[in-house]
Scaffold this motif. Structure first.
Motif, short mmCIF file in Angstrom:
data_model
loop_
_atom_site.label_atom_id
_atom_site.label_comp_id
_atom_site.label_asym_id
_atom_site.label_seq_id
_atom_site.Cartn_x
_atom_site.Cartn_y
_atom_site.Cartn_z
N GLU A 166 0.83 -1.21 0.00
CA GLU A 166 0.00 0.00 0.00
C GLU A 166 0.86 1.25 0.00
O GLU A 166 0.59 2.21 -0.73
CB GLU A 166 -0.93 -0.01 1.22
CG GLU A 166 -2.00 -1.10 1.15
CD GLU A 166 -2.88 -1.13 2.38
OE1 GLU A 166 -2.74 -0.23 3.25
OE2 GLU A 166 -3.71 -2.06 2.49
N LYS A 170 1.38 3.91 -3.39
CA LYS A 170 0.88 5.29 -3.26
C LYS A 170 2.00 6.32 -3.22
O LYS A 170 1.88 7.41 -3.80
CB LYS A 170 0.05 5.41 -1.97
CG LYS A 170 -1.24 4.62 -1.98
CD LYS A 170 -1.93 4.72 -0.63
CE LYS A 170 -3.19 3.86 -0.58
NZ LYS A 170 -3.80 3.86 0.78
N ASN A 171 3.09 6.01 -2.56
CA ASN A 171 4.11 7.02 -2.26
C ASN A 171 5.44 6.84 -3.00
O ASN A 171 6.27 7.75 -2.99
CB ASN A 171 4.39 7.03 -0.75
CG ASN A 171 3.14 7.26 0.07
OD1 ASN A 171 2.43 8.23 -0.14
ND2 ASN A 171 2.84 6.36 0.99
#
Length: 204
Positions: A166, A170-171
């Motif tokens: 996750e 996302k990052n």
């Protein structure tokens, strides 16, 4: 399984190694971001498949599990990566990608045996030398990370893999310069998130 070093534990991940050695390992964050998220002939998802594939060949449970989770966040079914590790030719991926994965396999398993004909097979599939260079960078990066993690005894578990999947989807891989100032906050946040994931059934 507990890690081998006193500053690491069963909930440790790659950042627990890299955050504690910023002078030497800090530059790897920028390199990783450029290799995995920068301009490339390969999509972000394809590069994550490469990362999980190389890690699967090395039987690095942490990187294989984590990057399979990242790929899944990007729409790739985990079974595709497992099939690749088992047999490239029968795996359900684009035909033109198969010579790239054969090259990555040889680079990982028997690098000194790579010959000119291996390069020519990649070119025949339509890839440029720049594209092959980009794939080699992914392969080298994850051979490095696989050995870094396994050397320290960091294996992870399903909750940690999900957490990493996750976060990285996302990052990306970039880490702020002030990371040393917020390490404790990050650790507390990570442990809270891991507990939530375990409660949802992502437990080892």
């Amino acid at each position: 399984m507990m890690a081998f070093f006193s500053n690491l534990d069963a909930n440790s991940d790659i950042t627990d190694i890299t955050f504690n050695d910023r002078p030497r390992l800090g530059p790897m964050d920028k390199a990783s971001q450029e290799i995995m998220r920068g301009k490339s002939s390969f999509s972000v998802a394809e590069r994550e498949i490469m990362a999980a594939y190389v890690s699967g060949l090395n039987a690095c449970s942490f990187c294989h599990g984590s990057h399979k989770a990242v790929a899944e966040q990007l729409g790739i079914k985990p079974v595709i990566i497992e099939q690749l590790v088992e047999d490239i030719e029968s795996a359900p991926i684009k035909e033109e990608l198969k010579p790239i994965f054969h090259y990555l396999k040889k680079l990982t398993v028997s690098p000194s045996k790579i010959v000119e004909s291996d390069v020519q097979k990649v070119k025949k599939a339509g890839w440029s030398e720049d594209a092959l260079h980009e794939a080699i960078l992914v392969g080298c990066l994850f051979n490095f990370y696989n050995r870094l993690l396994d050397g320290h005894g960091v294996k992870g578990n399903k909750a940690i893999y999900q957490f990493a999947g996750e976060h990285l989807s996302k990052n990306g891989y970039g880490v702020p310069w002030f990371i040393g100032l917020i390490k404790n906050f990050i650790k507390k946040s990570k442990l809270k998130k891991l507990k939530e994931l375990e409660n949802k059934g992502h437990i080892n």
